[in-house]
Design a protein around this motif. Sequence first.
Motif, PDB file in Angstrom:
ATOM      1  N   LEU A  73       0.961  -1.185   0.060  1.00 48.24           N
ATOM      2  CA  LEU A  73      -0.103  -0.033   0.111  1.00 48.24           C
ATOM      3  C   LEU A  73       0.873   1.110   0.064  1.00 48.24           C
ATOM      4  N   GLY A  74       0.517   2.158  -0.716  1.00 50.50           N
ATOM      5  CA  GLY A  74       1.320   3.464  -0.838  1.00 50.50           C
ATOM      6  C   GLY A  74       0.998   4.424   0.376  1.00 50.50           C
ATOM      7  N   ASP A  75       1.876   5.500   0.479  1.00 48.57           N
ATOM      8  CA  ASP A  75       1.626   6.353   1.780  1.00 48.57           C
ATOM      9  C   ASP A  75       0.021   6.918   1.568  1.00 48.57           C
ATOM     10  N   PRO A  76      -0.967   6.844   2.354  1.00 50.11           N
ATOM     11  CA  PRO A  76      -2.055   7.600   2.409  1.00 50.11           C
ATOM     12  C   PRO A  76      -2.319   8.979   2.536  1.00 50.11           C
ATOM     13  N   ASP A  77      -1.171   9.619   2.934  1.00 52.35           N
ATOM     14  CA  ASP A  77      -0.649  10.914   3.064  1.00 52.35           C
ATOM     15  C   ASP A  77      -2.119  11.750   3.750  1.00 52.35           C
ATOM     16  N   LEU A  78      -2.246  11.117   4.903  1.00 55.94           N
ATOM     17  CA  LEU A  78      -3.307  11.424   5.940  1.00 55.94           C
ATOM     18  C   LEU A  78      -3.082  13.062   6.463  1.00 55.94           C
ATOM     19  N   THR A  79      -3.999  13.833   6.661  1.00 57.82           N
ATOM     20  CA  THR A  79      -3.774  14.989   7.461  1.00 57.82           C
ATOM     21  C   THR A  79      -5.052  14.914   8.567  1.00 57.82           C
ATOM     22  N   VAL A  80      -4.633  14.912   9.921  1.00 55.35           N
ATOM     23  CA  VAL A  80      -5.192  14.756  10.962  1.00 55.35           C
ATOM     24  C   VAL A  80      -5.250  16.079  11.771  1.00 55.35           C
ATOM     25  N   THR A  81      -6.332  16.501  12.195  1.00 53.44           N
ATOM     26  CA  THR A  81      -6.428  17.731  13.079  1.00 53.44           C
ATOM     27  C   THR A  81      -7.689  17.323  14.159  1.00 53.44           C
ATOM     28  N   ALA A  82      -7.489  17.759  15.431  1.00 50.96           N
ATOM     29  CA  ALA A  82      -8.452  17.376  16.342  1.00 50.96           C
ATOM     30  C   ALA A  82      -8.917  18.675  16.912  1.00 50.96           C
ATOM     31  N   SER A  83     -10.068  18.908  17.056  1.00 50.18           N
ATOM     32  CA  SER A  83     -10.448  20.151  18.038  1.00 50.18           C
ATOM     33  C   SER A  83     -11.627  19.770  19.235  1.00 50.18           C
ATOM     34  N   SER A  84     -11.220  20.508  20.179  1.00 52.57           N
ATOM     35  CA  SER A  84     -12.148  20.421  21.368  1.00 52.57           C
ATOM     36  C   SER A  84     -13.462  20.729  21.170  1.00 52.57           C
ATOM     37  N   VAL A  85     -14.272  19.769  21.665  1.00 51.74           N
ATOM     38  CA  VAL A  85     -15.827  19.942  21.802  1.00 51.74           C
ATOM     39  C   VAL A  85     -16.340  19.748  23.028  1.00 51.74           C
ATOM     40  N   PRO A  86     -17.527  20.220  23.345  1.00 50.63           N
ATOM     41  CA  PRO A  86     -17.934  19.553  24.821  1.00 50.63           C
ATOM     42  C   PRO A  86     -18.013  18.209  25.074  1.00 50.63           C
ATOM     43  N   GLY A  87     -17.300  17.613  25.920  1.00 50.77           N
ATOM     44  CA  GLY A  87     -17.287  16.464  25.939  1.00 50.77           C
ATOM     45  C   GLY A  87     -16.004  15.371  25.495  1.00 50.77           C
ATOM     46  N   GLY A  88     -15.263  16.214  24.702  1.00 49.10           N
ATOM     47  CA  GLY A  88     -14.298  15.381  24.175  1.00 49.10           C
ATOM     48  C   GLY A  88     -13.608  16.301  23.030  1.00 49.10           C
ATOM     49  N   LEU A  89     -13.520  15.281  21.900  1.00 50.29           N
ATOM     50  CA  LEU A  89     -12.749  15.923  20.579  1.00 50.29           C
ATOM     51  C   LEU A  89     -13.361  15.310  19.504  1.00 50.29           C
ATOM     52  N   ASP A  90     -13.336  16.275  18.456  1.00 48.18           N
ATOM     53  CA  ASP A  90     -13.634  15.809  16.990  1.00 48.18           C
ATOM     54  C   ASP A  90     -12.576  15.701  16.193  1.00 48.18           C
ATOM     55  N   VAL A  91     -12.162  14.442  15.747  1.00 53.26           N
ATOM     56  CA  VAL A  91     -10.881  14.320  14.863  1.00 53.26           C
ATOM     57  C   VAL A  91     -11.230  14.170  13.698  1.00 53.26           C
TER      58      VAL A  91
END
Length: 811
Positions: free
Chosen positions: A722-740
């Motif tokens: 498999l090739g590099d999927p070149d993922l971009t991952v960002t996480a933001s704080s929301v009430p009760g946890g994170l949205d990734v």
Amino acid sequence: MIDIQDLSGTWNLRGTDVDLPAEVPGCVHTDLLAAGRIPDPFFGDNEHAVAWVGRQDWTYQRDLTWDGPAHDRIDLVFDGLDTVARVELGGRVLGETRNMHRSYRFDVTSQLGTAAADRDPADATAGASLPLSVYLTSAYTEAARVEALVGPKPNCYPEPFPFVRKMACSFGWDWGPTLVTAGIWRPVRLEGWSTARLATVRPLATYRDGGGDLDLTVDVERTRDRALRAQVLLDGRELTVVDVPADQTSLRARIPVDGIAAWSPRGYGPPALYELTVVLLDGDQELDRWRRHTGFRTVTIDRGADDAGTRFVIEVNGEPVLAKGVNWIPDDIFPSRMTRARYEKRLREAVAAGVNLVRVWGGGIYEDRAFYELCDELGLLVWQDFLFACACYPEDEPIFSEVVAEARENVTRLSPHPSLITWNGNNENLWLHDAMNWAAEPGGGESWGEKYYLQTLPAIVAELDPTRPYQAGSPWSGSWEHAPNSPDHQTFHSWEVWNREDYGNYRDSAPRFVSEFGWQAPPAWTTLRDAVSDDPMLPDSPGVLHHQKAEDGNGKLARGLEPHFPAPASTEAWHYLTQLNQVRAIRTGVEHWRSHWPHTAGTILWQLNDLWPVTSWAAIDGAGRYKPLYFALRDVHADRALTIQPRDGRLVVAVLNDHPEPWTGSLSVESRDSSGTLLHIGAEEVEVAPRSVTLVPINGGDVLVATLDGRRALWFAADHHLGDPDLTVTASSVPGGLDVHVNAAGLARDILLQADRIHPDAVTDQGFVTLLPGESTTLHVRAPIDLDPRSVKDPWVLTDLASVLRENRPS
């Protein structure tokens, strides 16, 4: 009315060198744990360090006083004693018990007093306080006694569970520890009553168009010969009043009920419930009242012959039901710790995973009333095993009469529950007796259990509960004319796959009903890490192996990986890849078998839950954390789903429509190269009838993507390179946890976010996710505390297949 005095709470527990407070209901292990007298048996190999507990005798004690008003009769009632007990009050033996799966009632009127006015007061000592003692003999001692009487019996595990009527898996299983319990494991109380009481109420409710029929049997226990009446109400509406003559202790009424709705399983209509009440009256005086919710439905199993063999199709209210099932084991090795809230959590998790049937497996217990009430409310079908599993069971005394009494009590006890739709005689005993040639072993040639499954139990069900179909075993082909585990006849357990074969071999046959199949994986990372002290923690380090109970379990995990992936380079990679392999195995089986509906009429995954931290077949681990498999179940059980299957030398898209309405639309099929680049796209209009499957032939390719109304199926010719999927991952704080937020520039296979690596109590809403080039997804992580968005970047919190495989490449 009956007066009740609850005896739950603090008792005293005594054993050799032990004298401490005890909690009732409970068991010796939980009392010793609470007092700090034993280490946590779930940690490391402490299971061995506490083995002595199950081999000792124990005594529960408290003082007993009747504080209620005067009555003809005072009964001491135990809903459950585990298991071999002698009950004494004031030094007088009330009785002895030898069955965990029964309740017991002892008359203590003469000791605790409260004689009725027309009795001689000298016969009683009203208000007396007497010592109550429950002496518990080790189950090992009892099993040895019984084995000496009846002779040896073959079984799958080197423990004596067939010789005592007790939860078999407390003696250990291939997913469970050996922690042999003793205790007062269900509630205990005093009951004061006069004239008569309702001993049992057995309502059998069936549905017919526009109404139902209630076949009601009531048994009455008396202290006085008086003419009585039984009033029957449904949701407060009086259905009938039945006279109970003075010389009668049983009545039966057949009552037509109009204007009601049917109880239906999930996906087939609402699970309509009604409050059924039976009131026992002496003139206008109420003596006793019984109240339960029940539902009206009719259940059959189509076991007719056809050109392919023998069907096994569950039908509710005349409609065939595709079974999307899970096997249920006791949710705690110490079942006295189970609460209604815990049952509800686990059963709602089953519902959220698309499950419509729960099989209560025969090596456990008849579950608490709360379990069945919740299944009633949730529309979950219940397949109930009688409690026999993986062994030859003696048909001689003292076991035979215990089996009969246990079966009669529990068939009656569970009769109000519309969710319960079939009784099953045993788990694997008929099959293994044949497959393992137990007849050639000492004790396996006669009195081995066949009488129970083919004569005793079906006769009890026919007498007490003819509204529910009985089956002799799981698996069972219907008769000895066919091998018990024939894929062509009725129920089938698929264990060659996993034990000896790769999961691709699920596609080699289409059994009529798969009532057990499964593939192992370790628990969530935190669950495993918390259970062992190994440093480093390796797949074969001592603590990890102690929490792997299957014979050659880790060897089977490794051999299962070999056809698909290179050997893992680290424990983390092993954990990820074995979890992925479990998901792929179960997807392969369920999607293949669903594509053969109604020839294959259902599946029951082994297993939903665990009862301690262990590498097993479960979807929810012993700490209650979700394995990725749990999320995959939502997909494979979806009412409408797509799957790409090899069929007759080519590929097809199986359009799976388990929905009451037709499924129409444009089926799109994309062909892509190994990097995910689009090569060709085609479309075809489809119309799939309700509750049916349509197969659409397609051409092969490296990567195939089928879509219809937002549903998607993927097919990959290979995993490697498999090739590099070149993922971009960002996480933001929301009430009760994170949205990734995850974006893939390339093909990203099997992205996994392990929320428990961020925080032990964090959860996410997805398992493995595959993204095509340019696609994005958002993973929602929730926790009881604020989470640092940077934690998503920590090692192994979020990874994907290509990254794991790159770790295995030589530098």
